[in-house]
Design a protein around this motif. Structure first.
Motif, PDB file in Angstrom:
ATOM      1  N   GLY A  31       0.793  -1.233   0.000  1.00 42.54           N
ATOM      2  CA  GLY A  31       0.000   0.000   0.000  1.00 42.54           C
ATOM      3  C   GLY A  31       0.812   1.264   0.000  1.00 42.54           C
ATOM      4  O   GLY A  31       0.299   2.350   0.299  1.00 42.54           O
ATOM      5  N   LEU A  32       2.107   1.165  -0.368  1.00 43.35           N
ATOM      6  CA  LEU A  32       2.992   2.322  -0.285  1.00 43.35           C
ATOM      7  C   LEU A  32       2.575   3.418  -1.261  1.00 43.35           C
ATOM      8  O   LEU A  32       2.352   3.165  -2.445  1.00 43.35           O
ATOM      9  CB  LEU A  32       4.432   1.890  -0.585  1.00 43.35           C
ATOM     10  N   LEU A  33       2.501   4.636  -0.736  1.00 40.69           N
ATOM     11  CA  LEU A  33       2.262   5.829  -1.546  1.00 40.69           C
ATOM     12  C   LEU A  33       3.564   6.610  -1.687  1.00 40.69           C
ATOM     13  O   LEU A  33       4.518   6.418  -0.911  1.00 40.69           O
ATOM     14  CB  LEU A  33       1.195   6.716  -0.897  1.00 40.69           C
ATOM     15  N   HIS A  34       3.589   7.507  -2.664  1.00 34.71           N
ATOM     16  CA  HIS A  34       4.780   8.299  -2.943  1.00 34.71           C
ATOM     17  C   HIS A  34       4.449   9.782  -2.869  1.00 34.71           C
ATOM     18  O   HIS A  34       3.348  10.197  -3.260  1.00 34.71           O
ATOM     19  CB  HIS A  34       5.330   7.938  -4.320  1.00 34.71           C
ATOM     20  N   ALA A  35       5.391  10.562  -2.357  1.00 36.68           N
ATOM     21  CA  ALA A  35       5.202  12.004  -2.213  1.00 36.68           C
ATOM     22  C   ALA A  35       6.179  12.756  -3.097  1.00 36.68           C
ATOM     23  O   ALA A  35       7.312  12.312  -3.336  1.00 36.68           O
ATOM     24  CB  ALA A  35       5.390  12.431  -0.758  1.00 36.68           C
ATOM     25  N   ALA A  36       5.740  13.894  -3.592  1.00 30.71           N
ATOM     26  CA  ALA A  36       6.600  14.834  -4.308  1.00 30.71           C
ATOM     27  C   ALA A  36       6.127  16.231  -3.973  1.00 30.71           C
ATOM     28  O   ALA A  36       4.986  16.424  -3.515  1.00 30.71           O
ATOM     29  CB  ALA A  36       6.571  14.589  -5.811  1.00 30.71           C
ATOM     30  N   PHE A  37       6.995  17.221  -4.198  1.00 31.66           N
ATOM     31  CA  PHE A  37       6.693  18.578  -3.759  1.00 31.66           C
ATOM     32  C   PHE A  37       6.707  19.564  -4.911  1.00 31.66           C
ATOM     33  O   PHE A  37       7.569  19.497  -5.796  1.00 31.66           O
ATOM     34  CB  PHE A  37       7.681  19.016  -2.671  1.00 31.66           C
ATOM     35  N   VAL A  38       5.727  20.450  -4.875  1.00 29.07           N
ATOM     36  CA  VAL A  38       5.685  21.595  -5.777  1.00 29.07           C
ATOM     37  C   VAL A  38       6.554  22.676  -5.149  1.00 29.07           C
ATOM     38  O   VAL A  38       6.400  23.001  -3.962  1.00 29.07           O
ATOM     39  CB  VAL A  38       4.249  22.101  -5.968  1.00 29.07           C
ATOM     40  N   ARG A  39       7.466  23.247  -5.938  1.00 28.63           N
ATOM     41  CA  ARG A  39       8.425  24.198  -5.388  1.00 28.63           C
ATOM     42  C   ARG A  39       8.348  25.535  -6.109  1.00 28.63           C
ATOM     43  O   ARG A  39       8.022  25.610  -7.292  1.00 28.63           O
ATOM     44  CB  ARG A  39       9.848  23.621  -5.472  1.00 28.63           C
ATOM     45  N   SER A  40       8.681  26.562  -5.363  1.00 26.86           N
ATOM     46  CA  SER A  40       8.605  27.914  -5.905  1.00 26.86           C
ATOM     47  C   SER A  40       9.672  28.157  -6.963  1.00 26.86           C
ATOM     48  O   SER A  40      10.850  27.858  -6.748  1.00 26.86           O
ATOM     49  CB  SER A  40       8.787  28.935  -4.779  1.00 26.86           C
ATOM     50  N   PRO A  41       9.276  28.754  -8.096  1.00 29.51           N
ATOM     51  CA  PRO A  41      10.279  29.183  -9.077  1.00 29.51           C
ATOM     52  C   PRO A  41      10.833  30.573  -8.771  1.00 29.51           C
ATOM     53  O   PRO A  41      11.746  31.044  -9.457  1.00 29.51           O
ATOM     54  CB  PRO A  41       9.494  29.192 -10.382  1.00 29.51           C
ATOM     55  N   HIS A  42      10.260  31.232  -7.754  1.00 28.67           N
ATOM     56  CA  HIS A  42      10.655  32.604  -7.405  1.00 28.67           C
ATOM     57  C   HIS A  42      11.485  32.609  -6.128  1.00 28.67           C
ATOM     58  O   HIS A  42      11.256  31.827  -5.206  1.00 28.67           O
ATOM     59  CB  HIS A  42       9.406  33.478  -7.183  1.00 28.67           C
ATOM     60  N   ALA A  43      12.412  33.550  -6.053  1.00 30.63           N
ATOM     61  CA  ALA A  43      13.216  33.703  -4.842  1.00 30.63           C
ATOM     62  C   ALA A  43      12.429  34.375  -3.726  1.00 30.63           C
ATOM     63  O   ALA A  43      12.667  34.110  -2.542  1.00 30.63           O
ATOM     64  CB  ALA A  43      14.472  34.512  -5.141  1.00 30.63           C
ATOM     65  N   THR A  93       5.165  24.384   8.398  1.00 33.59           N
ATOM     66  CA  THR A  93       5.503  23.154   7.672  1.00 33.59           C
ATOM     67  C   THR A  93       5.611  23.424   6.181  1.00 33.59           C
ATOM     68  O   THR A  93       6.560  22.987   5.525  1.00 33.59           O
ATOM     69  CB  THR A  93       4.474  22.063   7.964  1.00 33.59           C
ATOM     70  N   LEU A  94       4.636  24.132   5.614  1.00 38.52           N
ATOM     71  CA  LEU A  94       4.742  24.676   4.268  1.00 38.52           C
ATOM     72  C   LEU A  94       4.253  26.113   4.321  1.00 38.52           C
ATOM     73  O   LEU A  94       3.326  26.429   5.079  1.00 38.52           O
ATOM     74  CB  LEU A  94       3.908  23.875   3.260  1.00 38.52           C
ATOM     75  N   PRO A  95       4.833  27.027   3.538  1.00 38.47           N
ATOM     76  CA  PRO A  95       4.432  28.436   3.620  1.00 38.47           C
ATOM     77  C   PRO A  95       3.000  28.638   3.134  1.00 38.47           C
ATOM     78  O   PRO A  95       2.524  27.937   2.230  1.00 38.47           O
ATOM     79  CB  PRO A  95       5.438  29.136   2.704  1.00 38.47           C
ATOM     80  N   VAL A  96       2.340  29.606   3.753  1.00 38.08           N
ATOM     81  CA  VAL A  96       0.970  29.930   3.356  1.00 38.08           C
ATOM     82  C   VAL A  96       0.850  31.355   2.830  1.00 38.08           C
ATOM     83  O   VAL A  96      -0.132  31.679   2.140  1.00 38.08           O
ATOM     84  CB  VAL A  96      -0.015  29.741   4.539  1.00 38.08           C
ATOM     85  N   ASP A  97       1.820  32.212   3.120  1.00 38.07           N
ATOM     86  CA  ASP A  97       1.694  33.613   2.722  1.00 38.07           C
ATOM     87  C   ASP A  97       2.702  34.018   1.647  1.00 38.07           C
ATOM     88  O   ASP A  97       2.357  34.703   0.691  1.00 38.07           O
ATOM     89  CB  ASP A  97       1.846  34.536   3.940  1.00 38.07           C
ATOM     90  N   LYS A  98       3.968  33.567   1.797  1.00 36.50           N
ATOM     91  CA  LYS A  98       4.945  33.904   0.770  1.00 36.50           C
ATOM     92  C   LYS A  98       6.060  32.876   0.740  1.00 36.50           C
ATOM     93  O   LYS A  98       6.284  32.140   1.711  1.00 36.50           O
ATOM     94  CB  LYS A  98       5.510  35.312   0.974  1.00 36.50           C
ATOM     95  N   VAL A  99       6.750  32.819  -0.388  1.00 33.73           N
ATOM     96  CA  VAL A  99       7.919  31.958  -0.534  1.00 33.73           C
ATOM     97  C   VAL A  99       9.160  32.827  -0.388  1.00 33.73           C
ATOM     98  O   VAL A  99       9.151  34.015  -0.710  1.00 33.73           O
ATOM     99  CB  VAL A  99       7.917  31.223  -1.885  1.00 33.73           C
ATOM    100  N   ARG A 100      10.251  32.178   0.069  1.00 29.14           N
ATOM    101  CA  ARG A 100      11.445  32.953   0.415  1.00 29.14           C
ATOM    102  C   ARG A 100      12.690  32.551  -0.361  1.00 29.14           C
ATOM    103  O   ARG A 100      13.721  33.203  -0.223  1.00 29.14           O
ATOM    104  CB  ARG A 100      11.725  32.818   1.919  1.00 29.14           C
ATOM    105  N   PHE A 101      12.647  31.483  -1.142  1.00 29.96           N
ATOM    106  CA  PHE A 101      13.799  31.135  -1.976  1.00 29.96           C
ATOM    107  C   PHE A 101      13.340  30.194  -3.085  1.00 29.96           C
ATOM    108  O   PHE A 101      12.297  29.546  -2.973  1.00 29.96           O
ATOM    109  CB  PHE A 101      14.934  30.502  -1.156  1.00 29.96           C
ATOM    110  N   VAL A 102      14.117  30.139  -4.136  1.00 30.62           N
ATOM    111  CA  VAL A 102      13.810  29.224  -5.239  1.00 30.62           C
ATOM    112  C   VAL A 102      13.969  27.799  -4.730  1.00 30.62           C
ATOM    113  O   VAL A 102      15.039  27.408  -4.256  1.00 30.62           O
ATOM    114  CB  VAL A 102      14.740  29.476  -6.437  1.00 30.62           C
TER     115      VAL A 102
END
Length: 776
Positions: A31-43, A93-102
């Motif tokens: 039943g193993l699931l896999h995770a991946a992350f969406v990441r910011s393209p902006h600094a 845990t994950l940002p909700v208002d702004k991203v701070r690095f690429v």
């Protein structure tokens, strides 16, 4: 035979070369699931909207989690120790208002197959409002620049000044004030195995098993419990084989916490494996430090005082206190030298870059600062750099010595390593060779660096430095009914071979064959609480804890034997796996026979003695132990291409008693290669917009065996009386010595051209451009 000191092949390596290692990527579960992350393209950008509907509708996708989803089931990380000048920082845990690095993660996609989640990540629609990026640490505090963290004014996360003696008086009394700048490029750890974890929450039982490529399984369990809001007793952390760490695998990262939270929410196991690009973008970076030195000196080269300014680029978030690495840099700048008047100021700034953290020898630049300053003094005063060292360096007669930064040297012998290295290298002859090479038009340099490496870090160190933490570690040792020895240690290995060296120490202590001793680690359900592998502490604390437990068992064996043999305890000795009366070798009883009594005949034991043979011992080392060493290298630089060739490299190091010389040699070689790589080729480069231009191994150059010289290594074994067996930590000194020695060699080679060598890395391109500039 005595196993301690024997150059044995580490037992951990056999399964690895047979291809039988087990890493996070090798694990699977039903039943193993896999995770991946969406990441910011902006600094730097505000998050206006995250639309996950299209991704959720994709085949095989089970869930897409955003910062808002995870905020409901996890707590933020708050770094706020009560340290003057340090501002508290918090990270969701994950940002909700702004991203701070690429590379900042903004959403977690979970699905049935790795390719499902990778495809779905591309369908998560994030609307951003780009903001100006803060990239240059020297300008990060400028008025008008945006704030990386709105709670940190002027992007200054820490500012502090520490002083010993009277620096101003020293500057006033100087015949000369020599100013030098040292700028270390941003680096990253590049472990062979990137980050990864497998989380399995068991519904109904309400427990989490967390397989994790980590350096600190027990503190990791504590961190998971705190941020998931569950009891530590409900979490089991298992660390399988780990393909390198170097400090990068110390924190609980946001991706790992999100993976654990996803398993809890979904009731199924979830695994995340980092890609190499993610590792270069979003795992810890390190070492972007700029240090300015003013050295007050007399005309004969005597150093009266140092005034040091340290600027460190801390990146966008805090996994550690912002003063952590820079404080150790400042503390260690006095290095191997007598210095009474010393002041250092630290400023840690935030930028829109990947967060910074410790990397093997986090204080590394201190050795370059110290040794580079010595060479700069020699050039300014037209003195021999070795004579300047001898004039100022600590000698054995100075011990114990309290440095200007309040550290106490009791068992450190840098002068011995220097003199031994000069002789082994043939220093005078090599200088004559250099003069001949220069006369023939070649660009040749010689670099010398003597370092003092702090390590082990007992609990008293953390208390004195104002850093939360403990320096102790624990071990459980058990003698089985057969007489075999089993141990569990809190330390885990990422290549340091603790399972071998601890077994060597226990085999000697209990006088049993090495193949009768088995040491295990990495499972919080079996091993006692340990503080993890970091700070070159593993050998000292794991052996110290195991020996302590082994000695408790040894005393119990002697008491049982005294009872059975009806002999005074003081007349007994343990020899070759048997306890016998001194002078009567045929009177002995074996450990196996005693173990049989301890487990299966408790009525034959001394009155009041509990059955069994098991002991737990916690060992808290001295506040600091110090190893030392000297590196000397000879280089030539191609005047057209800037290509640098290391023609000879000599190392003399002292780490006290060597538990296993083969392991020590491996640590010296590996650390030296990393130090050379950082000084000559490695650099994380960000452009003015905060884009990481070195996020592949085509762009981020790392040292390979073909580029490394042959290392000539010699060892001193000056025992430290404050540790079991006289050991000292030594895993980081190679990097400290290498970075400084090669940098000094480059500076020495370029000195006739009037070219300053104050900016690492000294790449071929950078050297060629500097030489072309002076030639017009």
């Amino acid at each position: 035979m005595s196993y301690v000191g024997a150059a044995l092949s580490p037992r951990e390596t056999k399964k690895l070369v047979l291809g039988r290692g087990s890493y996070i990527g090798d694990l699977t579960m039903p039943g193993l699931l896999h995770a991946a992350f969406v990441r910011s393209p902006h600094a730097h950008a505000r998050i206006l909207r995250i639309d996950v509907d299209a991704a959720r509708r994709q085949p095989g996708i089970v869930a897409v989690l955003t910062g808002h989803d995870l905020a409901r089931v996890t707590a933020p990380l708050r770094i706020a120790p009560p340290i003057e000048g340090l501002l508290p920082m918090e990270m969701a845990t994950l940002p909700v208002d702004k991203v701070r690095f690429v590379g900042d993660p903004v959403a977690c996609v979970i699905g049935e197959q790795p390719y499902h989640v990778e495809d779905a990540c591309a369908l998560v629609d994030v609307a951003y409002e780009p903001l100006p990026a803060v990239v240059d640490p020297e300008r990060a505090q400028d008025p008008g620049l945006p704030l990386v963290d709105e709670t940190i004014p002027a992007n200054r996360a820490y500012a502090g000044v520490f002083a010993g003696g009277d620096v101003e008086a020293a500057l006033g009394a100087a015949d000369r004030v020599v100013a030098v700048r040292f700028h270390q490029g941003r680096q990253t750890h590049v472990p062979l195995e990137p980050r990864g974890c497998l989380a399995s929450w068991l519904p109904g039982d309400e427990t989490l098993t967390f397989w994790h490529s980590t350096q600190i399984p027990h503190p990791m369990r504590s961190a998971l419990a705190a941020r998931l809001g569950v009891s530590e007793s409900a979490i089991r952390v298992i660390t399988p084989d780990v393909g390198g760490g170097f400090g990068q695998k110390i924190p609980l990262y946001r991706e790992e916490l999100a993976t654990a939270a996803a398993s809890r929410l979904l009731g199924r196991p979830v695994r995340w494996i980092e890609t190499r690009r993610e590792n270069l973008l979003a795992a810890l970076h390190a070492r972007e430090d700029i240090v300015d030195v003013r050295a007050a000196v007399k005309s004969d080269g005597a150093i009266l005082g140092l005034d040091v300014q340290i600027l460190t680029d801390f990146g966008a978030y805090a996994y550690f206190p912002a003063n952590y690495m820079a404080r150790v840099i400042g503390m260690m700048v006095p290095g191997a030298y007598r210095l009474r008047h010393y002041r250092y100021a630290i400023t840690a700034v935030l930028t829109n870059k990947c967060p910074a953290g410790p990397y093997r020898a986090p204080m590394l630049i201190c050795s370059w600062v110290t040794e580079g300053t010595i060479d700069a003094i020699a050039r300014a005063l037209e003195l021999d750099p070795i004579e300047v060292r001898r004039r100022n360096m600590l000698a054995e007669s100075d011990l114990p010595y309290t440095t200007a930064s309040d550290m106490i040297y009791r068992s450190v012998y840098p002068r011995d390593t220097l003199e031994r290295a000069l002789a082994a290298f043939g220093y005078a002859h090599r200088r004559r060779e250099q003069a001949s090479a220069r006369a023939a038009g070649r660009i040749a340099g010689i670099g010398v660096a003597t370092y003092v490496e702090p390590n082990t870090y007992g609990s008293e160190f953390y208390k004195t430095a104002g850093i939360p933490g403990s320096g102790h570690d624990s071990a459980i040792v058990r003698i089985e009914p057969s007489g075999a020895v089993a141990a569990q240690i809190g330390i885990v290995s990422q290549g340091q071979t603790h399972l071998t060296t601890v077994a060597q120490a226990l085999a000697d202590e209990l006088t049993v064959p090495l193949d009768k001793v088995r040491v295990q680690s990495g499972d919080t359900a079996a091993a006692p609480y340990g503080m993890g592998t970091r700070g070159a502490r593993g050998g000292v604390v794991s052996v110290g804890a195991a020996l302590g437990a082994g000695r408790v068992l040894k005393q119990k064996l002697l008491r049982i034997a005294a009872h059975l043999l009806e002999a005074p305890l003081e007349d007994l000795e343990l020899v070759a796996g048997s306890i016998r009366v001194r002078g009567a070798p045929t009177s002995g009883v074996t450990i196996a026979q005693l173990a049989q009594k301890a487990y299966f005949a408790p009525t034959d034991l001394p009155p009041g003695m509990e059955p069994g043979l098991e002991a737990t011992h916690a060992f808290d080392p001295p506040p600091l132990t110090f190893s030392s060493g000297t590196h000397i290298c000879q280089v030539e630089i191609d005047p057209e291409t800037g290509g640098l060739t290391i023609t000879r490299y000599t190392i003399v190091e002292d780490c006290g008693r060597m538990l296993n010389p083969r392991v020590v040699e491996g640590q010296v070689h590996g650390a030296t290669a990393q130090g050379l790589g950082g000084a000559l080729m490695e650099e994380i480069v960000y452009d003015a917009d905060g884009q990481n231009r070195s996020a592949t191994l085509l762009d981020y150059a790392i040292p390979t065996a073909a580029l490394m010289p042959s290392f000539e290594v010699e060892h001193l074994e000056r025992l430290d009386p404050s540790t079991p067996l006289g050991m000292k930590g030594m895993a980081e000194g190679g990097a400290m010595g290498a970075s400084a020695a090669i940098s000094n060699a480059v500076a020495d080679a370029l000195a006739p051209f009037g070219v300053a060598a104050g900016r690492q890395p000294f790449t071929a391109r950078r050297l060629a451009e500097a030489l072309r500039a002076v030639r017009g």
